[in-house]
Design a protein around this motif. Structure first.
Motif, PDB file in Angstrom:
ATOM      1  N   LEU A  15       7.272  54.263  59.378  1.00  8.52           N
ATOM      2  CA  LEU A  15       8.066  53.027  60.087  1.00  8.52           C
ATOM      3  C   LEU A  15       9.193  53.879  60.308  1.00  8.52           C
ATOM      4  CD1 LEU A  15       7.436  50.397  57.231  1.00  8.52           C
ATOM      5  CD2 LEU A  15       6.450  50.241  59.465  1.00  8.52           C
ATOM      6  N   ALA A  16       9.858  54.749  59.820  1.00  7.00           N
ATOM      7  CA  ALA A  16      11.103  55.425  60.254  1.00  7.00           C
ATOM      8  C   ALA A  16      10.576  56.242  61.611  1.00  7.00           C
ATOM      9  CB  ALA A  16      11.399  56.591  59.166  1.00  7.00           C
ATOM     10  N   GLU A  17       9.262  56.609  61.941  1.00  9.73           N
ATOM     11  CA  GLU A  17       9.206  57.191  63.043  1.00  9.73           C
ATOM     12  C   GLU A  17       8.727  56.364  64.116  1.00  9.73           C
ATOM     13  OE1 GLU A  17       5.654  60.901  63.587  1.00  9.73           O
ATOM     14  OE2 GLU A  17       6.223  59.933  61.592  1.00  9.73           O
ATOM     15  N   LEU A  18       8.237  55.396  63.757  1.00 11.90           N
ATOM     16  CA  LEU A  18       7.816  54.040  64.877  1.00 11.90           C
ATOM     17  C   LEU A  18       8.645  53.880  65.891  1.00 11.90           C
ATOM     18  CD1 LEU A  18       5.477  52.571  65.825  1.00 11.90           C
ATOM     19  CD2 LEU A  18       6.185  50.731  64.114  1.00 11.90           C
ATOM     20  N   GLY A  19       9.998  53.901  65.727  1.00 10.42           N
ATOM     21  CA  GLY A  19      10.981  53.454  66.623  1.00 10.42           C
ATOM     22  C   GLY A  19      11.062  54.438  67.748  1.00 10.42           C
ATOM     23  N   GLY A  20      11.016  55.896  67.367  1.00  7.20           N
ATOM     24  CA  GLY A  20      10.916  57.103  68.295  1.00  7.20           C
ATOM     25  C   GLY A  20       9.609  56.806  69.166  1.00  7.20           C
ATOM     26  N   MET A  21       8.593  56.465  68.682  1.00 10.60           N
ATOM     27  CA  MET A  21       7.378  56.417  69.255  1.00 10.60           C
ATOM     28  C   MET A  21       7.401  55.323  70.151  1.00 10.60           C
ATOM     29  SD  MET A  21       4.437  57.289  66.303  1.00 10.60           S
ATOM     30  CE  MET A  21       4.322  58.851  65.906  1.00 10.60           C
TER      31      MET A  21
END
Ligand SMILES: N[C@@H](CCC(=O)N[C@@H](CS)C(=O)NCC(=O)O)C(=O)O
Length: 251
Positions: free
Chosen positions: A164-170
């Motif tokens: 979930l922490a990575e999803l924004g960047g994706m």
């Protein structure tokens, strides 16, 4: 042409393969497999790997959403899934690889994590499924399969929080590809089909939908995979969603 697609209900790369077949206008039959059990069945059918989507096309075995995209372009060139221009093709292939190797799993883990906590959304994911047994029975007996799928996919608290922490960047990367005309252009390509279904699966989670819908990335699943099944009511701890909320607000 005789085509059979093997998939799992609501498998995002499975839906990618299905949508590409439909886009090409290739008639096909579909067999839905139970998660986890699918692995042994695919091996018994002599597919080289144990994941869906897998396809038999005139007796040939083609497995993997990216391999299927290329095979479909080979057997039915129009409409093409990849641009002719080499530079544009390379950009589409890069986005497609990102969808396959990175985005798919970042969405798969939260889904299995949520279903393990609460199996009641399973019915919504089974809409239109062709499992060969009554859906009620399949759902009543699903607990061990869901637990095993969550374990095999390493869908634990730590990994889901990291996803979930990575999803924004994706999502930002997808917005950028849309702005550059690589995704969501006039003619849909293999990367559109690859990425849209992961976003469609993510949108089934009520916790994630608001972060996706208000931005360009949110248009892609609504255009490409509007009928993707599944509804997962809020279940993710607010603190885990904070980085995604902050990134979306900034975007
Ligand atoms: N990334 C590959 C593999 C896809 C994949 O991992 N598929 C999952 C379903 S989404 C699978 O077959 N899982 C086996 C299981 O759940 O037992 C592709 O796009 O073809």
């Amino acid at each position: 042409m005789k085509v059979r697609l093997y998939t799992i209900p609501a498998s995002h790369p499975g839906v990618t393969a299905q949508l590409m077949l439909e886009h090409k206008g290739i008639p096909f039959k579909r067999t839905d497999l139970f998660p986890v059990l699918s692995k042994g069945i695919l091996r018994a059918m002599r597919f080289p790997r144990n994941t869906v989507p897998a396809m038999k096309i005139d007796g040939r075995r083609v497995q993997g959403s990216r391999e299927i995209a290329r095979e479909l372009d080979r057997v039915r060139p129009e409409p093409p899934l990849f641009p002719e221009d080499p530079e544009r093709r390379a950009a589409v292939e890069e986005a497609e690889r990102f969808g396959d190797e990175q985005l798919q799993h970042v969405i798969r883990q939260p889904i299995w994590w949520a279903l393990r906590k609460d199996r009641s959304p399973l019915r919504s994911f089974s809409e239109g499924a062709k499992l060969g047994v009554p859906i009620d029975l399949a759902i009543r007996t699903a607990a061990p399969i869901v637990a095993m799928a969550a374990r095999l996919n390493e869908a634990d608290d730590e990994n889901v929080r990291a996803d979930l922490a990575e999803l924004g960047g994706m999502l930002q990367r997808i917005d950028d590809w849309i702005a550059a005309g690589v995704l969501n252009g006039e003619q849909l390509n293999a990367a559109d089909f690859q990425i849209a279904t992961s976003l469609a699966l993510a949108r089934t989670m009520h916790d994630l939908r608001p972060a996706i819908d208000g931005r360009p990335a949110g248009e892609l699943p609504r255009r490409v995979a509007p009928d993707f099944p599944g509804e997962v009511p809020p279940i993710i701890p607010a603190a885990w969603l904070e980085p995604l909320r902050a990134q979306s607000a900034a975007a």
